[in-house]
Design a protein around this motif. Structure first.
Motif, short mmCIF file in Angstrom:
data_model
loop_
_atom_site.label_atom_id
_atom_site.label_comp_id
_atom_site.label_asym_id
_atom_site.label_seq_id
_atom_site.Cartn_x
_atom_site.Cartn_y
_atom_site.Cartn_z
N ILE A 1 0.84 -1.21 0.00
CA ILE A 1 0.00 0.00 0.00
C ILE A 1 0.87 1.25 0.00
O ILE A 1 0.55 2.26 -0.65
N PRO B 1 -7.98 6.22 -9.19
CA PRO B 1 -8.07 5.67 -7.83
C PRO B 1 -8.81 4.33 -7.77
O PRO B 1 -8.45 3.48 -6.94
N VAL B 2 -9.81 4.14 -8.63
CA VAL B 2 -10.53 2.86 -8.61
C VAL B 2 -9.54 1.72 -8.92
O VAL B 2 -9.52 0.70 -8.24
N LEU C 1 -7.19 1.23 -5.92
CA LEU C 1 -7.85 0.58 -4.79
C LEU C 1 -8.12 -0.88 -5.10
O LEU C 1 -8.04 -1.74 -4.21
N ILE D 1 -4.93 -2.72 -4.49
CA ILE D 1 -4.67 -2.84 -3.05
C ILE D 1 -5.55 -3.93 -2.45
O ILE D 1 -5.07 -4.81 -1.71
N ALA D 2 -6.84 -3.89 -2.77
CA ALA D 2 -7.76 -4.89 -2.21
C ALA D 2 -7.33 -6.29 -2.65
O ALA D 2 -7.32 -7.23 -1.85
N MET E 1 -14.18 -3.25 4.36
CA MET E 1 -12.95 -2.74 3.76
C MET E 1 -13.28 -2.09 2.41
O MET E 1 -12.85 -0.98 2.12
N MET F 1 -13.03 1.78 1.18
CA MET F 1 -12.17 2.21 0.07
C MET F 1 -12.97 2.97 -0.98
O MET F 1 -12.45 3.91 -1.60
N VAL G 1 -12.72 7.30 -3.26
CA VAL G 1 -12.84 7.78 -4.64
C VAL G 1 -13.46 9.19 -4.71
O VAL G 1 -12.83 10.12 -5.24
#
Ligand code: CU
Lengths: 307, 553
Positions: free
Chosen positions: A33, A83-84, A87, A90-91, B324, B328, B332
């Motif tokens: 991360i 960002p999507v 993320l 990361i997930a 989670m 997250m 956005v």
């Protein structure tokens, strides 16, 4: 010099050095991360600084119009989609690491898993080993063996949280429920931590440590403790009584107890710790006669000096 | 209208103090809210200073565990309920009717009631230090069963205080919602409404959605502690595991309220930033509709993330995974805001008066709080850092570095509108830099000490390796104290000799700058027809065209 200082500080911006596979999985997720966090941090802060510098007023009129730009749909889509994606990555990484963090590994051939019951209590940790041996605050564990912890708190107690940072994440000790966590220490040594959920006045003193020793040493310790509970008496005094009444019984947030006849009277002491009195909680609710006797015999041999 | 109102005011209500006691003018109520909150900010800040003194060294003995736990509890409760929410309600009170071209809020008397409930509730909380057994000492979250077992009356007064504050907040929220829905001036469609007003609309709806859940949890907690109604003793066991209750149920109820509460505070701060940046960049806000959409999205998703505060209670992994991902998802729309603010600066004509400095400070610090939130949303990582000083650092970056910086941006920006005088720029700039430096010195080290294993809410620690970080935090806290002192001096100085200004000293875009500074009781003699989200910009341009002037170079 500055670069070295900054990079050593960055290296510290991560959980403590892991000593157990679950702590390692957590740290790996953290570091993954961090790549994105630092990239976004540098991007945003440097854009901010660059814009502040480049578009400062200089010789323009104080109220002169700047570029009347109202927006840009493509940019909006870009900084929504970007960002999507980040993320999502990361997930995904966290879910890949998750089994290694949450699942207790199967015992190595010929070795058993060790199971220890951990009970969070105001303001100490009580451990119960499979053979019935009880210990307070300091846990002994064999190196290299998966240790499964069943974490709870007595019904009449409050919520605590078990946390030894180098051996993994924390898990709450909740009255009325039993939670589970584990560790498998890779090297011998002492690993410390403390209660992480505000549990009352001496929450700050509710320390815990795990002493990881060789399997032989551990077996010897367990056998010795089963025979002779003198050490338990000392642990109880230091972990249960002294946090409020002082190491020498001189008094602290609780009253002075040095010289009190109750300390050496098994029945009176049992009554007191089983039921509490006034502001003192029932710190020994559920204690066995053996636990009481261990404390009494320790205090008989080592009467607190009172100063 | 105004003349008629003044004629019916009885003589005794016209006194200097009495007129404030009986006022139903949204502007005066707004100023009362803001002033009262600033007093509570100072009080809760002083509590923090004492805690930082205690923690400056290992094994210090400045305050004992009882007092420390009381301070930790009341500092947190007060910063959320007596500073964060009401100061923003204060700004909303003052600004919303002016920004939408209305003469007052929809229910002026209810508005006054909600202020007095706030003052009453806040006083109960502060005075609870003098109660039997001292103030509540179980943290601002008051987790059961610790809060059920807490002796003395402190916890009961804490519940009473929060009940009063909840009534106050809900009454205020109803007022804002009705006002915004019904009282916008001609031409002010939803997409021409100032972004601050949008944020207050969501503030209102979120309060309506989650505050009742807090009230219910508080009532159950009160009953669990036991009450006597005449001869009847009532003692329930909702959260008491000893008799079959669930300790975790309280946490669900609390955080169903508690997480949206964070956005109840943060959204209006966002709204203020969206008002300040364009005016000091001489540009329209970049991506108005994107910012509105992100505000609505944040409001909606904030109600689906509460259990990320509870990752360590042993929830099923499927639930932890859900929370989670939902947490997250909120990153956005938050990112959308940050990028749009940055784009607002792009190609601007930037001028760095104090409101702008605080807005830029907000931007640089809030990003850090947002980014550390990503670690916390990843539940296995949260198992490691939950309830540690890392979390303390994280939420102070969002609430102090974020919200408090936005509040000062707002205070310096709207002060001339509220009082007709400009706050001193030199003192303001000193205050900004001291607060910015002090804040980072205080809170940056807390990330590191938390990662090393220092839990939050401890009155002492034995580990000497943590001393350096803690000492830095303490020094930073005192630098911040000097900054706040400078603001107090600035207010007094401005009252006495501050520069008087006209209607629109910043050449701003929104309707509040159309009327006088300070505005008359009825706000406007006339309101221009609104043709865009920047009615005053349009007006200035039309005037220039009429006079045949060119664009200012
Ligand atoms: Cu504890």
């Amino acid at each position: 010099m500055a670069a070295v200082a900054v990079s050593s500080l960055l290296a510290q911006f991560a959980p403590v050095a892991p000593e157990s596979p679950n702590a390692e999985g957590i740290r790996d997720s953290w570091l993954f991360i961090s790549i994105f966090v630092f990239a976004i941090f540098v991007l945003v802060e440097s854009l901010l600084i660059a814009f502040v510098w480049k578009y400062r007023r200089q010789k323009r009129g104080r109220f002169a119009d700047a570029a009347q730009v109202h927006g840009a749909t493509k940019l909006e889509l870009a900084w929504t989609a970007g960002p999507v994606v980040v993320l999502f990555l990361i997930a995904a990484f966290v879910f890949i690491e998750l089994p290694g963090i949450k699942d207790v590994p199967d015992a190595a051939a010929g070795e058993e898993q060790l199971e220890i019951k951990v009970s969070g209590r105001q303001f100490y940790w009580e451990y119960e080993y499979p053979n019935g041996v009880i210990a307070v605050d300091t846990m002994q564990a064999p190196v290299g063996v998966p240790v499964r912890l069943e974490v709870s708190a007595p019904d009449a107690d409050v919520i605590h949280s078990w946390w030894i940072p180098s051996l993994g994440g924390k898990i709450d000790a909740i009255p009325g429920t039993t939670n589970e966590t584990w560790f498998q220490a890779e090297t011998e040594g002492t690993y410390s931590g403390q209660c992480a959920e505000l549990c009352g006045l001496e929450h700050a003193r509710m320390l815990a440590s795990v002493e990881v020793v060789s399997q032989d040493e551990f077996d010897a310790w367990l056998a010795e403790r089963a025979d002779d509970p003198a050490e338990l008496g000392q642990e109880e005094w230091e972990g249960v009584c002294a946090k409020c009444h002082g190491m020498n019984g001189e008094g602290g947030i609780g009253p002075r107890i040095a010289g009190s006849p109750t300390l050496t009277d098994a029945e009176a002491l049992g009554n007191l710790v089983h039921n509490g009195r006034g502001a003192m909680p029932a710190v020994g609710a559920g204690w066995t006669d053996e636990q009481i006797r261990a404390l009494v015999s320790y205090l008989t041999e080592n009467p607190p000096s009172g100063s | 209208m105004a003349a008629r109102a003044e004629a019916t005011v009885p003589a005794w209500q016209r006194g200097r103090v009495a007129s404030w006691l009986v006022t139903t003018d949204h502007k005066r109520i707004g100023i009362l809210y803001i002033t009262t909150s600033l007093v509570f900010l100072v009080l809760s800040g002083l509590m923090a200073l004492v805690m930082r003194l205690q923690l400056a060294q290992a094994d210090a003995d400045i305050v004992g565990p009882e007092r420390y736990n009381e301070l930790v509890t009341i500092h947190g409760t007060s910063m959320v309920f007596l500073v964060g929410v009401p100061i923003l309600a204060g700004f909303a009170n003052f600004l919303v009717p002016l920004m939408i071209g209305a003469s007052d809020v929809a229910f002026p008397r209810l508005n006054a009631l909600s202020y007095w409930f706030f003052l009453f509730g806040g006083s109960v909380l502060m005075l609870s230090f003098f109660a039997d057994g001292g103030a509540a000492d179980t943290g601002w979250t008051a987790y059961a069963p610790l809060s059920i077992q807490a002796p003395g009356n402190g916890q009961d007064l804490w519940i009473l205080s929060l009940h009063l504050l909840t009534v106050s907040t809900v009454a205020g929220a109803v007022n804002f919602i009705v006002t915004i829905h019904n009282m916008r001036t001609r031409g002010m469609t939803w997409t021409r409404m100032p972004l601050f007003v949008w944020s207050i609309l969501l503030f209102g709806w979120l309060i309506m959605a989650v505050m009742p859940v807090l009230s219910a949890a508080l009532t159950m907690l009160l009953l669990d502690r036991g009450i006597s109604i005449g001869p009847v003793d009532v003692q329930t066991d909702f959260f008491n595991p000893e008799d079959g209750g669930s300790a975790v149920l309280y946490q669900h109820a609390f955080w169903f309220f508690g997480h949206p509460e964070v956005y109840i505070i943060v959204l209006p701060a966002f709204g203020m930033i969206s008002e300040v940046l364009p005016v000091f960049a001489r540009k329209p806000i970049f991506g108005y509709k994107a910012i509105v959409a992100s505000t609505v999205a944040i409001g909606f998703f904030s109600m689906l993330v509460w259990a990320h505060h509870m990752f360590t209670i042993g929830l099923p992994f499927s639930l932890q995974a859900f929370f989670m991902i939902s947490s997250m998802v909120i990153a956005v729309p938050t990112g959308i805001k940050i990028f749009n603010w940055l784009a607002t600066l792009w190609r601007g004509n930037l001028s760095f008066e104090t409101p702008m400095l605080f807005a830029l400070g907000f931007l640089s610090l809030f990003v850090i709080g947002g980014l550390t939130g990503i670690y916390l949303a990843a539940f296995p990582i949260d198992w490691q850092v939950h309830d540690s000083y890392f979390v303390v650092a994280h939420f102070h970056y969002t609430l102090l570095g974020g919200v408090v910086f936005a509040i000062f941006a707002g205070l310096f920006y709207w002060w001339p509108k509220m009082f007709g005088r400009m706050l001193d720029e030199k003192l303001g700039k000193w205050q900004f830099w001291l607060l910015f430096v002090g804040f980072n010195v205080a809170f940056m080290p807390q990330h590191f000490v938390g990662l090393e294993g220092m839990p939050r809410r401890v009155y002492t620690y034995a580990n000497e390796e943590w001393e350096g970080y803690n000492l830095a935090s303490t020094i930073g806290s005192w630098i911040m104290a000097i900054a706040i002192l400078l603001f107090a001096i600035n207010v007094l100085k401005t009252r006495a000799s501050g520069r008087r200004v006209g209607n629109d000293p910043w050449q701003a875009d929104t309707l509040e700058w159309y009327t006088t500074s300070p505005p008359p009781p009825h706000n406007f003699d006339d309101v221009p027809y609104v043709t865009s989200a920047r009615p005053l910009y349009d007006l200035r341009r039309r005037l220039r065209e009429q006079r045949g002037e060119r664009e200012p170079a």
